[in-house]
Design a protein around this motif. Sequence first.
Motif, mmCIF file in Angstrom:
data_model
loop_
_atom_site.group_PDB
_atom_site.id
_atom_site.type_symbol
_atom_site.label_atom_id
_atom_site.label_comp_id
_atom_site.label_asym_id
_atom_site.label_seq_id
_atom_site.Cartn_x
_atom_site.Cartn_y
_atom_site.Cartn_z
ATOM 1 N N THR A 33 7.993 -6.550 -5.241
ATOM 2 C CA THR A 33 8.453 -6.605 -3.785
ATOM 3 C C THR A 33 9.732 -7.503 -3.808
ATOM 4 N N ASP A 42 13.658 -1.107 0.697
ATOM 5 C CA ASP A 42 12.748 -1.662 1.759
ATOM 6 C C ASP A 42 11.584 -1.815 1.192
ATOM 7 N N ALA A 43 10.867 -3.068 0.848
ATOM 8 C CA ALA A 43 9.550 -3.205 0.095
ATOM 9 C C ALA A 43 8.426 -4.073 0.890
ATOM 10 N N TRP A 44 8.692 -3.965 2.205
ATOM 11 C CA TRP A 44 7.752 -4.496 3.086
ATOM 12 C C TRP A 44 6.108 -3.744 2.840
ATOM 13 N N TRP A 45 6.301 -2.495 2.579
ATOM 14 C CA TRP A 45 5.191 -1.584 2.574
ATOM 15 C C TRP A 45 4.187 -2.019 1.235
ATOM 16 N N LEU A 46 4.882 -2.491 0.315
ATOM 17 C CA LEU A 46 4.296 -2.539 -1.118
ATOM 18 C C LEU A 46 3.153 -3.844 -1.423
ATOM 19 N N PRO A 48 0.822 -5.098 1.366
ATOM 20 C CA PRO A 48 -0.239 -4.705 1.882
ATOM 21 C C PRO A 48 -1.338 -4.046 1.062
ATOM 22 N N PRO A 49 -0.777 -2.955 0.403
ATOM 23 C CA PRO A 49 -1.661 -2.113 -0.407
ATOM 24 C C PRO A 49 -2.278 -2.614 -1.659
#
Length: 66
Positions: A33, A42-46, A48-49
Amino acid sequence: MRDLGAFGRFWWNFIVGDDWHVAAGVAVALGLTFLLAHNGIDAWWLLPPAVVLVIARSLRRTAGGR
């Protein structure tokens, strides 16, 4: 000096705990991240999964599966 050792052991047990695989997986996800964000992606999504996958794998390993 003994208090410093106790403090270090507390944090090691708190972060790593019983399963170092989870701590390592989360550390890798945080590192990825950081690298993506540092390069303007944009790495905010990495995260949580990645955490869900690490926990799922830990639960599967604990339950006796591979």
